[in-house]
Design an enzyme around this catalytic site. Sequence first.
Site, PDB file in Angstrom:
ATOM      1  N   HIS A   1       6.624 -10.517  27.081  1.00 51.10           N
ATOM      2  CA  HIS A   1       6.934  -9.087  26.952  1.00 51.10           C
ATOM      3  C   HIS A   1       6.170  -8.350  28.051  1.00 51.10           C
ATOM      4  O   HIS A   1       5.050  -8.714  28.392  1.00 51.10           O
ATOM      5  CB  HIS A   1       6.512  -8.588  25.557  1.00 51.10           C
ATOM      6  CG  HIS A   1       7.040  -7.215  25.276  1.00 51.10           C
ATOM      7  ND1 HIS A   1       6.470  -6.090  25.818  1.00 51.10           N
ATOM      8  CD2 HIS A   1       8.101  -6.797  24.545  1.00 51.10           C
ATOM      9  CE1 HIS A   1       7.166  -5.021  25.418  1.00 51.10           C
ATOM     10  NE2 HIS A   1       8.167  -5.427  24.649  1.00 51.10           N
TER      11      HIS A   1
ATOM     12  N   GLU B   1      14.718  -6.417  29.394  1.00 49.99           N
ATOM     13  CA  GLU B   1      14.017  -5.180  29.033  1.00 49.99           C
ATOM     14  C   GLU B   1      13.458  -4.541  30.297  1.00 49.99           C
ATOM     15  O   GLU B   1      12.330  -4.873  30.713  1.00 49.99           O
ATOM     16  CB  GLU B   1      12.838  -5.478  28.097  1.00 49.99           C
ATOM     17  CG  GLU B   1      13.199  -5.882  26.710  1.00 49.99           C
ATOM     18  CD  GLU B   1      12.121  -5.441  25.701  1.00 49.99           C
ATOM     19  OE1 GLU B   1      12.474  -4.763  24.738  1.00 49.99           O
ATOM     20  OE2 GLU B   1      10.941  -5.764  25.900  1.00 49.99           O
TER      21      GLU B   1
HETATM   22  P1  13P Z   1      11.381   0.809  22.726  1.00 50.88           P
HETATM   23  O1  13P Z   1      12.584   0.499  21.892  1.00 50.88           O
HETATM   24  O2  13P Z   1      10.354   1.627  21.982  1.00 50.88           O
HETATM   25  O3  13P Z   1      11.746   1.392  24.050  1.00 50.88           O
HETATM   26  O4  13P Z   1      10.636  -0.574  23.007  1.00 50.88           O
HETATM   27  C1  13P Z   1      11.377  -1.630  23.505  1.00 50.88           C
HETATM   28  C2  13P Z   1      10.543  -2.846  23.458  1.00 50.88           C
HETATM   29  O5  13P Z   1       9.546  -2.959  24.147  1.00 50.88           O
HETATM   30  C3  13P Z   1      10.943  -3.904  22.503  1.00 50.88           C
HETATM   31  O6  13P Z   1      10.281  -5.085  22.758  1.00 50.88           O
END
Ligand code: 13P
Length: 251
Positions: A100, A173
């Site tokens: 992450h 992400e």
């Molecule tokens: P948000 O949905 O708060 O933008 O976070 C995304 C995230 O980091 C999920 O792992």
Amino acid sequence: MREPSFFYIANWKMQLTFAKTVLFCKKNQNNFELLTQKKNTKIVLCPSFESLAFVNDFFKKSSLSVGAQTCSSYEKGAYSGQVAAQSLSDIGCKYCLVGHSERRNFCSETDDDVAKKVQQLLKNNIIPIVCVGELKKEREEKKTYEVIERQIRAACQAVKKFTKESKIFIAYEPVWSIGTGDIPSNQEITEILKYITSIAKAVLPKISLVLLYGGSVHEKNVKILKEICDLDGFLVGGASLDFQKFQKIVT
Ligand code: 13P
């Protein structure tokens, strides 16, 4: 072959203490269980380490699954403060996030660490959810594809050393999208998912991928995001801590 289920993976990060996690689960138990009954829907909750066993036990009669937010890249030994993949498996974790951006940025996790964690997880029959994505600066410098290629290659090489056929989840992400409300267009996400697939398959032709998008997914933009055809689910941060919002995302 595409996954029959659509995944909603709630990353609770370090937002809830153990006591608050217990309260949140108790308050929403029935509603969570109802959500899991929706056809072709899979819900995975990722609380912090200390709450994993509780959440897993609490929802054991439903089809809800539990995932960790990271694990150690080592099997066992003198690594104070780390948690072994085998322990995660012992307490019932089926999934684990790896790489992450908050781990890459705040804990200096490298692609090599991510690769080692992927191997630890596969050894323990836990499905890795590998997070990839570019920083705002990298996007501005048009390095998105380069960054993603590097991250995907590292993770898939690790899978390849372990097995020729495996299922892993990859969550795109973009770091600039996390918690900001800014999201890429559906077309951009579609192209990046295609690219992710092409890199992963080039490394490991028999790999089976489950593709997620994460970054500011909320109840108001989810309808449009669901139009992305190659998507198998979402990794949701902030909105997963408000049950009403999470429910609207799922339904
Ligand atoms: P948000 O949905 O708060 O933008 O976070 C995304 C995230 O980091 C999920 O792992």
